[in-house]
Design a protein around this motif. Sequence first.
Motif, PDB file in Angstrom:
ATOM      1  N   VAL A  40      43.351  40.978  26.286  1.00  0.00           N
ATOM      2  CA  VAL A  40      42.972  40.037  28.285  1.00  0.00           C
ATOM      3  C   VAL A  40      42.466  38.896  28.527  1.00  0.00           C
ATOM      4  O   VAL A  40      41.914  38.733  27.620  1.00  0.00           O
ATOM      5  N   THR A  41      42.830  38.289  29.009  1.00  0.00           N
ATOM      6  CA  THR A  41      42.461  36.566  29.687  1.00  0.00           C
ATOM      7  C   THR A  41      42.625  36.470  31.010  1.00  0.00           C
ATOM      8  O   THR A  41      43.865  36.634  32.274  1.00  0.00           O
ATOM      9  N   GLY A  42      41.419  35.383  31.571  1.00  0.00           N
ATOM     10  CA  GLY A  42      41.240  35.609  32.747  1.00  0.00           C
ATOM     11  C   GLY A  42      39.602  35.982  32.870  1.00  0.00           C
ATOM     12  O   GLY A  42      38.540  35.337  32.722  1.00  0.00           O
ATOM     13  N   MET A  43      39.492  35.837  34.607  1.00  0.00           N
ATOM     14  CA  MET A  43      37.607  35.129  35.224  1.00  0.00           C
ATOM     15  C   MET A  43      37.278  36.310  34.512  1.00  0.00           C
ATOM     16  O   MET A  43      37.837  37.696  35.583  1.00  0.00           O
ATOM     17  N   VAL A  44      35.973  36.279  35.154  1.00  0.00           N
ATOM     18  CA  VAL A  44      34.931  37.333  34.307  1.00  0.00           C
ATOM     19  C   VAL A  44      34.581  37.551  36.136  1.00  0.00           C
ATOM     20  O   VAL A  44      33.897  36.825  37.073  1.00  0.00           O
ATOM     21  N   ALA A  45      35.102  38.291  36.489  1.00  0.00           N
ATOM     22  CA  ALA A  45      35.114  38.893  38.423  1.00  0.00           C
ATOM     23  C   ALA A  45      33.469  39.755  37.955  1.00  0.00           C
ATOM     24  O   ALA A  45      32.786  39.557  39.017  1.00  0.00           O
ATOM     25  N   ARG A  46      33.025  40.635  36.499  1.00  0.00           N
ATOM     26  CA  ARG A  46      32.092  41.124  36.658  1.00  0.00           C
ATOM     27  C   ARG A  46      31.079  41.398  35.570  1.00  0.00           C
ATOM     28  O   ARG A  46      32.107  41.792  34.428  1.00  0.00           O
ATOM     29  N   PHE A  47      30.008  41.593  35.095  1.00  0.00           N
ATOM     30  CA  PHE A  47      29.353  41.388  34.220  1.00  0.00           C
ATOM     31  C   PHE A  47      27.830  42.544  33.629  1.00  0.00           C
ATOM     32  O   PHE A  47      27.239  42.288  34.660  1.00  0.00           O
ATOM     33  N   ASP A  48      28.231  43.683  33.932  1.00  0.00           N
ATOM     34  CA  ASP A  48      27.289  44.598  34.267  1.00  0.00           C
ATOM     35  C   ASP A  48      26.794  45.081  32.741  1.00  0.00           C
ATOM     36  O   ASP A  48      26.948  46.304  32.125  1.00  0.00           O
ATOM     37  N   GLU A  49      25.375  44.985  32.269  1.00  0.00           N
ATOM     38  CA  GLU A  49      24.292  44.470  31.442  1.00  0.00           C
ATOM     39  C   GLU A  49      24.240  46.226  31.574  1.00  0.00           C
ATOM     40  O   GLU A  49      23.561  46.914  30.433  1.00  0.00           O
TER      41      GLU A  49
END
Length: 114
Positions: A74-83
């Motif tokens: 998948v290619t796209g914008m990071v909407a959320r990065f939950d560590e």
Amino acid sequence: MRQKMSMDKRAAQFLPFQAVKGLDEALLAKEKIKVPKIELSDEMAEELDKKMHNIKKGLILTCVYFNKGEYLQVTGMVARFDEVARILHIVNTKIKFDDILDIEFEESSPRYMP
């Protein structure tokens, strides 16, 4: 004398007929070849870890990940990065950290820092 059939009715005779709904989808699903999940080598895991530390909301990236017996991209914008939950959201796609095989950053991404 027979009455001529309308063009619509005549064309309908030649439309594809599907006796069992969902058969095409079921056959396509059966054609998929399930693959085992790749175990990352220490070097691959270290490289992926470095990339993961550069992920920020708003970056555009390409992610290859394991999902239900196959690898997807998948290619796209990071909407959320939950560590904490260990989940990456790229647009509407939710990806567990443990399922990620590789990440590539788009150089045109606004906040890309190699």
